[in-house]
Design a protein around this motif. Structure first.
Motif, PDB file in Angstrom:
ATOM      1  N   VAL A 184      36.271  44.379  37.666  1.00  0.00           N
ATOM      2  CA  VAL A 184      37.616  43.893  37.946  1.00  0.00           C
ATOM      3  C   VAL A 184      37.541  42.892  39.092  1.00  0.00           C
ATOM      4  O   VAL A 184      36.961  43.162  40.139  1.00  0.00           O
ATOM      5  CB  VAL A 184      38.593  45.053  38.266  1.00  0.00           C
ATOM      6  CG1 VAL A 184      38.141  45.857  39.473  1.00  0.00           C
ATOM      7  CG2 VAL A 184      40.005  44.527  38.452  1.00  0.00           C
ATOM      8  N   GLU A 185      38.110  41.727  38.856  1.00  0.00           N
ATOM      9  CA  GLU A 185      38.222  40.676  39.872  1.00  0.00           C
ATOM     10  C   GLU A 185      39.666  40.670  40.347  1.00  0.00           C
ATOM     11  O   GLU A 185      40.588  40.455  39.559  1.00  0.00           O
ATOM     12  CB  GLU A 185      37.841  39.324  39.282  1.00  0.00           C
ATOM     13  CG  GLU A 185      37.932  38.171  40.266  1.00  0.00           C
ATOM     14  CD  GLU A 185      37.653  36.825  39.607  1.00  0.00           C
ATOM     15  OE1 GLU A 185      37.029  35.970  40.253  1.00  0.00           O
ATOM     16  OE2 GLU A 185      38.089  36.638  38.446  1.00  0.00           O
ATOM     17  N   ILE A 186      39.877  40.907  41.637  1.00  0.00           N
ATOM     18  CA  ILE A 186      41.226  41.094  42.165  1.00  0.00           C
ATOM     19  C   ILE A 186      41.538  40.021  43.196  1.00  0.00           C
ATOM     20  O   ILE A 186      40.739  39.751  44.097  1.00  0.00           O
ATOM     21  CB  ILE A 186      41.376  42.474  42.824  1.00  0.00           C
ATOM     22  CG1 ILE A 186      40.782  43.577  41.953  1.00  0.00           C
ATOM     23  CG2 ILE A 186      42.836  42.763  43.132  1.00  0.00           C
ATOM     24  CD1 ILE A 186      40.596  44.887  42.682  1.00  0.00           C
ATOM     25  N   LYS A 187      42.708  39.419  43.050  1.00  0.00           N
ATOM     26  CA  LYS A 187      43.247  38.505  44.049  1.00  0.00           C
ATOM     27  C   LYS A 187      44.658  38.982  44.389  1.00  0.00           C
ATOM     28  O   LYS A 187      45.185  39.876  43.716  1.00  0.00           O
ATOM     29  CB  LYS A 187      43.242  37.073  43.531  1.00  0.00           C
ATOM     30  CG  LYS A 187      41.828  36.565  43.214  1.00  0.00           C
ATOM     31  CD  LYS A 187      41.847  35.120  42.735  1.00  0.00           C
ATOM     32  CE  LYS A 187      40.439  34.649  42.356  1.00  0.00           C
ATOM     33  NZ  LYS A 187      39.559  34.507  43.541  1.00  0.00           N
ATOM     34  N   GLU A 188      45.267  38.405  45.400  1.00  0.00           N
ATOM     35  CA  GLU A 188      46.590  38.885  45.827  1.00  0.00           C
ATOM     36  C   GLU A 188      47.637  38.752  44.728  1.00  0.00           C
ATOM     37  O   GLU A 188      48.590  39.529  44.677  1.00  0.00           O
ATOM     38  CB  GLU A 188      47.055  38.125  47.075  1.00  0.00           C
ATOM     39  CG  GLU A 188      46.390  38.590  48.355  1.00  0.00           C
ATOM     40  CD  GLU A 188      47.033  37.980  49.585  1.00  0.00           C
ATOM     41  OE1 GLU A 188      48.144  37.413  49.458  1.00  0.00           O
ATOM     42  OE2 GLU A 188      46.434  38.058  50.664  1.00  0.00           O
ATOM     43  N   ASN A 227      34.185  43.043  30.831  1.00  0.00           N
ATOM     44  CA  ASN A 227      33.004  43.895  30.728  1.00  0.00           C
ATOM     45  C   ASN A 227      31.769  43.131  31.174  1.00  0.00           C
ATOM     46  O   ASN A 227      31.863  41.975  31.597  1.00  0.00           O
ATOM     47  CB  ASN A 227      32.851  44.444  29.304  1.00  0.00           C
ATOM     48  CG  ASN A 227      32.718  43.341  28.254  1.00  0.00           C
ATOM     49  OD1 ASN A 227      32.252  42.235  28.545  1.00  0.00           O
ATOM     50  ND2 ASN A 227      33.113  43.633  27.033  1.00  0.00           N
ATOM     51  N   THR A 228      30.622  43.756  31.055  1.00  0.00           N
ATOM     52  CA  THR A 228      29.393  43.139  31.547  1.00  0.00           C
ATOM     53  C   THR A 228      28.956  41.943  30.706  1.00  0.00           C
ATOM     54  O   THR A 228      28.027  41.237  31.090  1.00  0.00           O
ATOM     55  CB  THR A 228      28.254  44.173  31.590  1.00  0.00           C
ATOM     56  OG1 THR A 228      28.173  44.851  30.333  1.00  0.00           O
ATOM     57  CG2 THR A 228      28.505  45.193  32.685  1.00  0.00           C
ATOM     58  N   HIS A 229      29.614  41.735  29.566  1.00  0.00           N
ATOM     59  CA  HIS A 229      29.342  40.551  28.745  1.00  0.00           C
ATOM     60  C   HIS A 229      30.348  39.440  29.013  1.00  0.00           C
ATOM     61  O   HIS A 229      30.462  38.486  28.228  1.00  0.00           O
ATOM     62  CB  HIS A 229      29.361  40.923  27.257  1.00  0.00           C
ATOM     63  CG  HIS A 229      28.366  41.985  26.886  1.00  0.00           C
ATOM     64  ND1 HIS A 229      27.003  41.789  26.926  1.00  0.00           N
ATOM     65  CD2 HIS A 229      28.551  43.273  26.495  1.00  0.00           C
ATOM     66  CE1 HIS A 229      26.377  42.892  26.565  1.00  0.00           C
ATOM     67  NE2 HIS A 229      27.297  43.808  26.301  1.00  0.00           N
ATOM     68  N   SER A 230      31.095  39.579  30.108  1.00  0.00           N
ATOM     69  CA  SER A 230      32.124  38.607  30.520  1.00  0.00           C
ATOM     70  C   SER A 230      33.271  38.507  29.531  1.00  0.00           C
ATOM     71  O   SER A 230      34.013  37.530  29.528  1.00  0.00           O
ATOM     72  CB  SER A 230      31.497  37.214  30.740  1.00  0.00           C
ATOM     73  OG  SER A 230      30.591  37.243  31.809  1.00  0.00           O
ATOM     74  N   GLN A 231      33.439  39.531  28.692  1.00  0.00           N
ATOM     75  CA  GLN A 231      34.552  39.559  27.745  1.00  0.00           C
ATOM     76  C   GLN A 231      35.748  40.260  28.372  1.00  0.00           C
ATOM     77  O   GLN A 231      35.593  41.280  29.056  1.00  0.00           O
ATOM     78  CB  GLN A 231      34.137  40.298  26.462  1.00  0.00           C
ATOM     79  CG  GLN A 231      32.987  39.637  25.720  1.00  0.00           C
ATOM     80  CD  GLN A 231      32.413  40.538  24.645  1.00  0.00           C
ATOM     81  OE1 GLN A 231      32.371  41.759  24.799  1.00  0.00           O
ATOM     82  NE2 GLN A 231      31.946  39.937  23.563  1.00  0.00           N
ATOM     83  N   SER A 232      36.929  39.714  28.168  1.00  0.00           N
ATOM     84  CA  SER A 232      38.141  40.298  28.727  1.00  0.00           C
ATOM     85  C   SER A 232      38.435  41.648  28.075  1.00  0.00           C
ATOM     86  O   SER A 232      38.262  41.826  26.867  1.00  0.00           O
ATOM     87  CB  SER A 232      39.321  39.351  28.503  1.00  0.00           C
ATOM     88  OG  SER A 232      40.514  39.912  29.004  1.00  0.00           O
ATOM     89  N   VAL A 233      38.831  42.624  28.885  1.00  0.00           N
ATOM     90  CA  VAL A 233      39.211  43.938  28.368  1.00  0.00           C
ATOM     91  C   VAL A 233      40.602  44.276  28.880  1.00  0.00           C
ATOM     92  O   VAL A 233      41.053  43.756  29.901  1.00  0.00           O
ATOM     93  CB  VAL A 233      38.206  45.035  28.780  1.00  0.00           C
ATOM     94  CG1 VAL A 233      36.852  44.787  28.149  1.00  0.00           C
ATOM     95  CG2 VAL A 233      38.086  45.123  30.288  1.00  0.00           C
ATOM     96  N   GLN A 234      41.273  45.155  28.162  1.00  0.00           N
ATOM     97  CA  GLN A 234      42.621  45.569  28.534  1.00  0.00           C
ATOM     98  C   GLN A 234      42.669  47.083  28.672  1.00  0.00           C
ATOM     99  O   GLN A 234      42.155  47.806  27.824  1.00  0.00           O
ATOM    100  CB  GLN A 234      43.629  45.124  27.457  1.00  0.00           C
ATOM    101  CG  GLN A 234      43.697  43.626  27.232  1.00  0.00           C
ATOM    102  CD  GLN A 234      44.282  42.890  28.421  1.00  0.00           C
ATOM    103  OE1 GLN A 234      45.149  43.426  29.122  1.00  0.00           O
ATOM    104  NE2 GLN A 234      43.820  41.674  28.650  1.00  0.00           N
TER     105      GLN A 234
END
Length: 344
Positions: free
Chosen positions: A212-216, A223-230
């Motif tokens: 998870v990449e978090i910004k304000e 996931n570890t394959h750079s695929q978006s997950v929900q």
């Protein structure tokens, strides 16, 4: 059990982090520490012993910032010293991390990093991860974390900050719990929901191999394959009072007195007294498969192991099916003989 707390938002991070660590004291620990991004630098304070020792050190070196990470450590690699306490910083001072879990190939990675001239300051396996991320950093913290964990064998719950990206907090999980807490223009990371429940009841439970990449202003799950997950945002069903000592001197004493109510809640809706039956949701839908089971293996650790032993006696007595109880931490390294008809 180590504990992780992370924060990014508009409020003073230090008080939130220290408050979160105090909520994790029940897990047991031997040292603690915090790291905040302040004035373009990562400032770190660590202490062995109780969190009170950390607070004492912070009186002479107060930290200020809106992005930070904190940790309570239970020593695995290395003695319970301030030097081995988390957070750990990279060789270039750009990366700081906290970590739960075990890096199984840390010795190999450490040797390689040392051959490249990187000097280690602790005895921990965790420091390897900080140096790896810094080694791969090229202006994108998320990508550096992805590359680093692709080299790691073992388990981890990670929280990562970077002075070159002071508006970013990264979390990663494999085999060690990690939770994202969602507030109003602020976000939290924690290894246990008890650390953040006083701030938010909206959480996302990360799955294994989630990043998870978090910004304000928001977060991005992949996931570890750079695929978006929900993942569904869930509402925590208990509040801060439920995890407090409730007037008892110790959490263990509180839990002893809670046992009757906990047992009642556990059985509620499962024991059908009028019919003389037990209802185990999820198992009764596979009744045909269950009838073909001729051996059961229960894997567990700690108190769950002892619960499994009770289950062994009960299942063998009531169902007439052979049961074995194995330590999960050892079972994963074995090559067990599991034939058709075995339930694990």
């Amino acid at each position: 059990m180590c504990g992780i707390v992370g924060y990014i938002g508009k409020n003073d991070a230090l008080q939130i982090l220290i408050g979160g660590l105090k909520k994790l004291e029940y897990r047991g620990y031997d040292s603690s520490g915090v790291a905040l991004i302040e004035d373009g630098k990562i400032e770190t304070v660590r202490a062995s012993g109780k969190i009170a020792a950390l607070e004492d050190k912070l009186k002479s070196k107060p930290l200020h910032g809106h992005v930070g990470i904190a940790h309570t450590r239970w020593a695995t690699h290395g003695a319970p010293t301030e030097q081995n306490a988390h957070p750990h910083q990279s060789f270039d001072g750009n990366i700081s991390i906290v970590h739960n879990g075990i890096i199984e190939n840390y010795a190999i990675l450490k040797k390689k990093l040392q051959s490249e001239g990187i000097e280690f300051k602790s005895e921990t396996d965790t420091e390897v991860v900080a140096h790896l991320i810094a080694r791969y950093y090229n202006g994108n913290l998320k990508e550096a974390v992805l590359k680093a964990i692709s080299k790691i064998e073992g388990t981890f719950g990670l929280a990562v900050i970077c002075k070159s990206e002071p508006d970013t907090l990264i979390g990663a999980r494999r085999g060690s719990p990690l939770i994202l807490g969602i507030g109003q223009d602020e976000f939290y990371l924690a290894s246990d929901v008890s650390a953040i429940i006083m701030h938010t009841q909206k959480v996302v439970y990360l799955d294994d191999n989630d990043i998870v990449e978090i910004k304000e202003d928001g977060y991005n799950l992949l996931n570890t394959h750079s695929q978006s997950v929900q993942h569904e945002v869930q509402d925590v069903e208990f509040d801060a009072d439920a995890i407090a000592k409730g007037g008892f001197a110790h959490f263990m004493l509180k839990e002893i007195f809670e046992q009757p109510e906990v047992l009642r809640n556990t059985m509620r809706g499962r024991l059908l007294y009028a019919e003389g039956n037990a209802k185990l949701a999820g198992l009764d839908t596979n009744i045909k498969e269950l009838r073909n089971i001729n051996r059961i293996i229960i894997t567990a650790c700690g108190t769950s192991y002892y619960a499994g032993m009770v289950g062994e006696y009960m299942i063998e007595d009531l169902a007439g099916v052979p049961v074995e109880v194995e330590y999960a931490s050892e079972f994963r390294y074995r090559n067990p003989i599991i034939k058709p008809g075995t339930l694990v």
